[in-house]
Design a protein around this motif. Sequence first.
Motif, PDB file in Angstrom:
ATOM      1  N   ILE A  49       0.862  -1.183   0.000  1.00 35.85           N
ATOM      2  CA  ILE A  49       0.000   0.000   0.000  1.00 35.85           C
ATOM      3  C   ILE A  49       0.895   1.228   0.000  1.00 35.85           C
ATOM      4  O   ILE A  49       1.699   1.418   0.913  1.00 35.85           O
ATOM      5  N   LEU A  50       0.762   2.079  -1.019  1.00 35.31           N
ATOM      6  CA  LEU A  50       1.588   3.276  -1.156  1.00 35.31           C
ATOM      7  C   LEU A  50       0.716   4.512  -1.296  1.00 35.31           C
ATOM      8  O   LEU A  50      -0.378   4.445  -1.866  1.00 35.31           O
ATOM      9  N   PRO A  51       1.181   5.661  -0.791  1.00 31.48           N
ATOM     10  CA  PRO A  51       0.459   6.916  -1.023  1.00 31.48           C
ATOM     11  C   PRO A  51       0.375   7.190  -2.520  1.00 31.48           C
ATOM     12  O   PRO A  51       1.354   6.986  -3.253  1.00 31.48           O
ATOM     13  N   SER A  52      -0.759   7.647  -2.989  1.00 32.21           N
ATOM     14  CA  SER A  52      -0.933   7.841  -4.433  1.00 32.21           C
ATOM     15  C   SER A  52      -0.008   8.913  -4.983  1.00 32.21           C
ATOM     16  O   SER A  52       0.340   8.880  -6.168  1.00 32.21           O
ATOM     17  N   GLU A  53       0.437   9.847  -4.140  1.00 31.27           N
ATOM     18  CA  GLU A  53       1.289  10.942  -4.629  1.00 31.27           C
ATOM     19  C   GLU A  53       2.629  10.454  -5.150  1.00 31.27           C
ATOM     20  O   GLU A  53       3.267  11.143  -5.956  1.00 31.27           O
ATOM     21  N   VAL A  54       3.101   9.302  -4.696  1.00 33.99           N
ATOM     22  CA  VAL A  54       4.406   8.812  -5.129  1.00 33.99           C
ATOM     23  C   VAL A  54       4.283   7.823  -6.285  1.00 33.99           C
ATOM     24  O   VAL A  54       5.296   7.265  -6.727  1.00 33.99           O
ATOM     25  N   CYS A  55       3.072   7.622  -6.780  1.00 28.49           N
ATOM     26  CA  CYS A  55       2.840   6.645  -7.842  1.00 28.49           C
ATOM     27  C   CYS A  55       2.606   7.339  -9.181  1.00 28.49           C
ATOM     28  O   CYS A  55       2.115   8.461  -9.232  1.00 28.49           O
ATOM     29  N   TRP A  56       2.964   6.650 -10.249  1.00 28.62           N
ATOM     30  CA  TRP A  56       2.760   7.170 -11.589  1.00 28.62           C
ATOM     31  C   TRP A  56       1.319   6.956 -12.024  1.00 28.62           C
ATOM     32  O   TRP A  56       0.574   6.169 -11.411  1.00 28.62           O
ATOM     33  N   SER A  57       0.905   7.637 -13.101  1.00 26.89           N
ATOM     34  CA  SER A  57      -0.504   7.647 -13.499  1.00 26.89           C
ATOM     35  C   SER A  57      -1.031   6.255 -13.834  1.00 26.89           C
ATOM     36  O   SER A  57      -2.176   5.927 -13.483  1.00 26.89           O
ATOM     37  N   ASP A  58      -0.223   5.418 -14.499  1.00 32.04           N
ATOM     38  CA  ASP A  58      -0.719   4.079 -14.821  1.00 32.04           C
ATOM     39  C   ASP A  58      -0.875   3.229 -13.561  1.00 32.04           C
ATOM     40  O   ASP A  58      -1.768   2.380 -13.479  1.00 32.04           O
ATOM     41  N   GLU A  59      -0.025   3.465 -12.554  1.00 36.53           N
ATOM     42  CA  GLU A  59      -0.154   2.754 -11.281  1.00 36.53           C
ATOM     43  C   GLU A  59      -1.410   3.201 -10.535  1.00 36.53           C
ATOM     44  O   GLU A  59      -1.994   2.424  -9.783  1.00 36.53           O
ATOM     45  N   ARG A  60      -1.810   4.451 -10.762  1.00 36.86           N
ATOM     46  CA  ARG A  60      -3.052   4.963 -10.176  1.00 36.86           C
ATOM     47  C   ARG A  60      -4.246   4.652 -11.063  1.00 36.86           C
ATOM     48  O   ARG A  60      -5.350   5.112 -10.795  1.00 36.86           O
ATOM     49  N   MET A  61      -4.017   3.886 -12.122  1.00 40.78           N
ATOM     50  CA  MET A  61      -5.054   3.520 -13.098  1.00 40.78           C
ATOM     51  C   MET A  61      -5.762   4.755 -13.625  1.00 40.78           C
ATOM     52  O   MET A  61      -6.982   4.789 -13.804  1.00 40.78           O
ATOM     53  N   GLY A  62      -4.949   5.811 -13.842  1.00 36.36           N
ATOM     54  CA  GLY A  62      -5.466   7.024 -14.447  1.00 36.36           C
ATOM     55  C   GLY A  62      -6.102   8.005 -13.485  1.00 36.36           C
ATOM     56  O   GLY A  62      -6.452   9.118 -13.884  1.00 36.36           O
ATOM     57  N   GLU A  64      -6.448  10.771 -10.411  1.00 38.32           N
ATOM     58  CA  GLU A  64      -5.627  11.863  -9.912  1.00 38.32           C
ATOM     59  C   GLU A  64      -5.031  11.494  -8.555  1.00 38.32           C
ATOM     60  O   GLU A  64      -5.657  10.814  -7.746  1.00 38.32           O
ATOM     61  N   ALA A  65      -3.805  11.969  -8.315  1.00 41.91           N
ATOM     62  CA  ALA A  65      -3.178  11.751  -7.013  1.00 41.91           C
ATOM     63  C   ALA A  65      -3.874  12.593  -5.951  1.00 41.91           C
ATOM     64  O   ALA A  65      -4.359  13.688  -6.222  1.00 41.91           O
ATOM     65  N   SER A  66      -3.932  12.078  -4.737  1.00 44.52           N
ATOM     66  CA  SER A  66      -4.577  12.782  -3.636  1.00 44.52           C
ATOM     67  C   SER A  66      -4.010  12.265  -2.327  1.00 44.52           C
ATOM     68  O   SER A  66      -3.639  11.088  -2.220  1.00 44.52           O
ATOM     69  N   ALA A  67      -3.965  13.133  -1.327  1.00 45.85           N
ATOM     70  CA  ALA A  67      -3.502  12.714  -0.003  1.00 45.85           C
ATOM     71  C   ALA A  67      -4.437  11.693   0.622  1.00 45.85           C
ATOM     72  O   ALA A  67      -4.056  11.001   1.567  1.00 45.85           O
ATOM     73  N   ALA A  90      -7.576   2.914  -3.692  1.00 39.90           N
ATOM     74  CA  ALA A  90      -8.546   3.073  -2.605  1.00 39.90           C
ATOM     75  C   ALA A  90      -8.472   4.488  -2.044  1.00 39.90           C
ATOM     76  O   ALA A  90      -7.451   5.170  -2.160  1.00 39.90           O
ATOM     77  N   GLU A  91      -9.554   4.914  -1.424  1.00 42.77           N
ATOM     78  CA  GLU A  91      -9.642   6.261  -0.872  1.00 42.77           C
ATOM     79  C   GLU A  91     -10.103   6.215   0.578  1.00 42.77           C
ATOM     80  O   GLU A  91     -10.951   5.394   0.941  1.00 42.77           O
ATOM     81  N   MET A  92      -9.538   7.070   1.389  1.00 43.04           N
ATOM     82  CA  MET A  92      -9.936   7.159   2.784  1.00 43.04           C
ATOM     83  C   MET A  92     -11.379   7.639   2.869  1.00 43.04           C
ATOM     84  O   MET A  92     -11.765   8.602   2.194  1.00 43.04           O
ATOM     85  N   ASP A  93     -12.193   6.955   3.666  1.00 42.56           N
ATOM     86  CA  ASP A  93     -13.584   7.395   3.795  1.00 42.56           C
ATOM     87  C   ASP A  93     -13.687   8.565   4.773  1.00 42.56           C
ATOM     88  O   ASP A  93     -12.682   9.035   5.322  1.00 42.56           O
ATOM     89  N   GLU A  94     -14.883   9.064   4.974  1.00 45.18           N
ATOM     90  CA  GLU A  94     -15.076  10.259   5.802  1.00 45.18           C
ATOM     91  C   GLU A  94     -14.650  10.050   7.246  1.00 45.18           C
ATOM     92  O   GLU A  94     -14.268  11.001   7.928  1.00 45.18           O
TER      93      GLU A  94
END
Length: 295
Positions: A49-62, A64-67, A90-94
Amino acid sequence: MKKMISIVLALMIALLALTPSLAEDAAAESPDFAGIWTDENFDRMVLSILPSEVCWSDERMGEEASAQKYVIQMVWSSSDSEESIYNIVAEMDESGKKLTYEGGLYAEFVYDENGDVNEEETCLVEDNGTGFFSMNEDGLLFWHDSYLQDADNMTLVRNVAEAPSAEEIRESYYQKVIGLEKDTAGASLKLAQTVQEIFMFCMINPFWCMDGEQFGMNLALAQQMLTAEEKAAFDQNRGALTQEISRLLMENEEAGSIYADAGIENQIETLRNTMEIRFSVEVFLYAVETLNEEP
């Protein structure tokens, strides 16, 4: 001793600076999901599990990066020539306590005797996996997934890598930098080979998920072991190496002909296109730069 403590603190701050989502989570008292996770009862399965900010666009499956977003990859080997790979964003829920996702891609890979993908046998078996990850107070990770039934039976434990010794860091990094050449016929080829060796070192040692305090102490000790002459050579050569590695960490950069000339083009492309290795390299270089900042 005070100097050593200040160095360690600086390195720890540097590691957090590379993963802003972790710092934000800590402030909000949310769990830290980033890391490598395993379950001893499913010993062939590894979850990263990695923060999306350090991943490339294809790794994020297109996406946008977000905290608030994490890139997750499960690799589950069934034999030397077969493995399943599950790619998830995956995204952090509320609540800040759970990672949720949809659109997960689950594929079964088959490899030939040369280690290349067998296109005829490899297939995508799920293109819309949904689910969530949650963590209890003991730091154990739990997983529910719409496709992978075994996920409900997993209790995932974070793996904290052991830091390499000061001697290992000295031999695998400092001596490599010191040995670089300038204004010689083979200087560019030696730079390319050294870049590959540093990537390999950071593959073997996942600096992004290890004991940060021990790493900081060993890194500082490794540098203190250098003679004055060695330190001068290191200071002279470090900039060019760091600049080239930093260039390769950028998604829009090509490796360049220097690696083809050195006969390592395929190897360097594989290394720099693996998100865990790339993040490890980034953390390691940031720590080195922090240690060598002018006071």
